[in-house]
Design a protein around this motif. Sequence first.
Motif, PDB file in Angstrom:
ATOM      1  N   VAL A  47       0.837  -1.208   0.000  1.00 19.28           N
ATOM      2  CA  VAL A  47       0.000   0.000   0.000  1.00 19.28           C
ATOM      3  C   VAL A  47       0.868   1.252   0.000  1.00 19.28           C
ATOM      4  N   ILE A  48       1.899   1.271   0.844  1.00 14.76           N
ATOM      5  CA  ILE A  48       2.793   2.437   0.896  1.00 14.76           C
ATOM      6  C   ILE A  48       3.483   2.639  -0.451  1.00 14.76           C
ATOM      7  N   ALA A  49       3.913   1.544  -1.073  1.00  3.72           N
ATOM      8  CA  ALA A  49       4.598   1.640  -2.370  1.00  3.72           C
ATOM      9  C   ALA A  49       3.689   2.236  -3.440  1.00  3.72           C
ATOM     10  N   VAL A  50       2.442   1.792  -3.491  1.00  4.03           N
ATOM     11  CA  VAL A  50       1.547   2.277  -4.546  1.00  4.03           C
ATOM     12  C   VAL A  50       1.123   3.719  -4.278  1.00  4.03           C
ATOM     13  N   ILE A  51       1.037   4.130  -3.019  1.00  5.55           N
ATOM     14  CA  ILE A  51       0.717   5.527  -2.707  1.00  5.55           C
ATOM     15  C   ILE A  51       1.865   6.433  -3.156  1.00  5.55           C
ATOM     16  N   LEU A  52       3.100   5.999  -2.892  1.00  3.86           N
ATOM     17  CA  LEU A  52       4.270   6.762  -3.352  1.00  3.86           C
ATOM     18  C   LEU A  52       4.240   6.933  -4.863  1.00  3.86           C
ATOM     19  N   LEU A  53       3.915   5.844  -5.565  1.00  6.41           N
ATOM     20  CA  LEU A  53       3.880   5.894  -7.030  1.00  6.41           C
ATOM     21  C   LEU A  53       2.774   6.817  -7.524  1.00  6.41           C
ATOM     22  N   SER A  54       1.591   6.742  -6.903  1.00  2.32           N
ATOM     23  CA  SER A  54       0.471   7.579  -7.349  1.00  2.32           C
ATOM     24  C   SER A  54       0.753   9.054  -7.100  1.00  2.32           C
ATOM     25  N   TYR A  55       1.410   9.382  -5.989  1.00  2.80           N
ATOM     26  CA  TYR A  55       1.794  10.776  -5.738  1.00  2.80           C
ATOM     27  C   TYR A  55       2.764  11.284  -6.812  1.00  2.80           C
ATOM     28  N   PRO A  75      -4.068  -0.097   6.248  1.00  4.28           N
ATOM     29  CA  PRO A  75      -4.170   0.213   4.816  1.00  4.28           C
ATOM     30  C   PRO A  75      -5.243   1.253   4.503  1.00  4.28           C
ATOM     31  N   LEU A  76      -6.354   1.210   5.241  1.00  3.91           N
ATOM     32  CA  LEU A  76      -7.424   2.184   5.001  1.00  3.91           C
ATOM     33  C   LEU A  76      -6.977   3.602   5.361  1.00  3.91           C
ATOM     34  N   ILE A  77      -6.332   3.749   6.499  1.00  6.75           N
ATOM     35  CA  ILE A  77      -5.875   5.081   6.903  1.00  6.75           C
ATOM     36  C   ILE A  77      -4.843   5.611   5.911  1.00  6.75           C
ATOM     37  N   LEU A  78      -3.936   4.743   5.487  1.00  7.53           N
ATOM     38  CA  LEU A  78      -2.908   5.162   4.535  1.00  7.53           C
ATOM     39  C   LEU A  78      -3.526   5.639   3.226  1.00  7.53           C
ATOM     40  N   THR A  79      -4.484   4.875   2.708  1.00  8.87           N
ATOM     41  CA  THR A  79      -5.062   5.223   1.405  1.00  8.87           C
ATOM     42  C   THR A  79      -6.060   6.372   1.507  1.00  8.87           C
ATOM     43  N   LEU A  80      -6.945   6.327   2.498  1.00  3.90           N
ATOM     44  CA  LEU A  80      -7.939   7.396   2.632  1.00  3.90           C
ATOM     45  C   LEU A  80      -7.272   8.708   3.049  1.00  3.90           C
ATOM     46  N   GLY A  81      -6.295   8.604   3.939  1.00  5.00           N
ATOM     47  CA  GLY A  81      -5.600   9.806   4.379  1.00  5.00           C
ATOM     48  C   GLY A  81      -4.815  10.468   3.271  1.00  5.00           C
ATOM     49  N   SER A  82      -4.370   9.679   2.288  1.00  5.85           N
ATOM     50  CA  SER A  82      -3.603  10.262   1.183  1.00  5.85           C
ATOM     51  C   SER A  82      -4.453  11.229   0.365  1.00  5.85           C
ATOM     52  N   SER A  83      -5.767  11.032   0.333  1.00  3.13           N
ATOM     53  CA  SER A  83      -6.625  11.893  -0.486  1.00  3.13           C
ATOM     54  C   SER A  83      -6.627  13.332   0.017  1.00  3.13           C
TER      55      SER A  83
END
Length: 636
Positions: A89-97, A141-149
């Motif tokens: 999850v952290i890896a894909v958030i980094l990539l999407s940013y 995973p939910l906090i990581l992904t939802l918080g990224s928004s």
Amino acid sequence: NPEEAAVFKKRLTEDPFATGLITSENRDVLLVYFLVRKGMDYLDMMDRVTELLRPLKEEVTVTVTGTAPFSAETERFLTKDFNKLLILVIAVILLSYYLGFRSKRAVFIPILLIISGTIFALGGMAALGFKLTMVSIVTPPLILTLGSSYSIHVLNAYYSFLRSNKNLDKQNAIITSVTGVSPTVVLASITTIIGLLSLLLASIQQTREFAIATAFGIFFTALLSLTLLPAFLQLQRVPEQKKLNELSSDFLSRLIHFIGPRIIRKKYAAFIIIALIFTGFLLIYPRIVFNTNPFKYYPPNSDIIKGNHFILEKMGGLEEISITFSPKTNRKGFFLNPEALNSILNIEKKIRKLDNVSFLFSYPSYLNYAGKVMSGKEGFLSSRGLNLLVARLFHTAEGDQAYFYVDKDFTRLTTTIKVYNNDKKQPIDEKDTAELKSRLTSILSDNTPGTMEWQVSAMSFAFLDLSHQMRRDFLVSTLGALIAIGIVAFLAFKSVRQSILALIPLVMGIFSSLIFMVIFRVPLDMTTIMVSCISVGVGVDDSIHFLLRHHLNEERYPDNSEKAVYETLIHAGRPIILTTVSIVSGLLFLTLAQFQPIRYFGLLIVFTLTTAMLATLLLLPPLLNKKNRKMRNNDE
């Protein structure tokens, strides 16, 4: 020695109660029971049991099953999935940013914030004594992904403001952009927290713990995105104008410019799509399946499942139902009375004839067997001496089971039955369990003497009740979340119409997800039941963002509804897509989990949020367009 083994084998063969209890029908399996203390460290215990059984496995096939092994295996799966999913999850958030903003600072600063929010949540869980369960494992995973928004909204507002205000200094750009996007972030976090806290209406404790922990983490990530993120941006240099211009002409921006004019006037098409999805939901809702069978949570090829199936098939099931009889008035020695014992024997004869009942054991049935051995005929229950002898035999059992079948005062008897579907070679399903419960209740009600009362307890019946609880929780928590979000939307927009429009994409996403579940036979369980409430809180963020931007554009273009909608789509479309892609990409990795509920949870929430985003971008524009006028020049 061989002589003792031969005597032991002979006794097992001659004892009619041994088959199905401790030996298989063809005597090729011997079952040994161990009682363990509730709440102990099952994982450590099972590691020691495995080590102790290692020498025995060299001689015979050893299979272990039961509550302790399943609890240990669950903990092992959850720990393994937790570490793997968190990294992915952290890896894909980094990539999407990085893909969204083409900047290293837009990658590392937000990820530090959402990791901090996740740590706050995990610390809160530990402080409140919450344990990691099959439900709460999705919290990080939910906090990581939802918080990224939230960070995406802030960064997008900052970059957009710099692009259109080239001469403004950095500090004023940060203050102005963050002030402008704050209502979106605040409302988005409030609706997400409301959606999560609506799960407090659920009756399942693990679900309530998940709601509190995740809402706690979401609050901190939103707070940090509006406070710490601007502070970090102040320490960084201003992005180059060339890079800012690239963002306004990337693939997403060009796609939105392309579809915008083609959907704004499609109001009737929007109404047709809404009607079709709503009709489909009404047709499929009665066919939604609720899964309460814990065996289906594990991979079918795992050792714990294969071992469990082996023992179930050989022993005719391990699932027990206990029926306890007692006198209505507390009379010592009540079950020394032959009439009372005979009445229970007659009830047991009827129970044995029920479908899926594979084994029955009780004090009266064993007393009847002992009387037959002694007298040569059944129903020999009048010998007080034999009654006391058999009772003493039962009472020699150690531990908690010493007075389970007959208490020392003969005021309580317990009959246990085992159930198993021999035709399908599997435990009975929910439909068979409901039918068995109904027929068993009927037999007991019609045949128990007026001087006695009875009580039935079974794990399968508890799971049946859990299924009803899940149905109730699903409806109550989802409706509660929708009502709460509707109230928040009304307070934000001061308009019933705007509140309804805010909910339409969300409802379309949930309805489409339920249609998807029925078509592809995805059941609702303790984890997937949370999808609708989480989707209510998260899915409405896109529509609120869109409507807030549209409100500003309506003030700018009061006489041109199409222009206002188009400008809204152009400026709000990109961050809406970016936030959804970030969330969906992170949660998509939940589908790689070994635990079935986690896989289904990831699949359903990804589908629901994607559908809600598409509904926001494709349905809201034509619904907001008040006049079907020809759109003016885009540069007007």
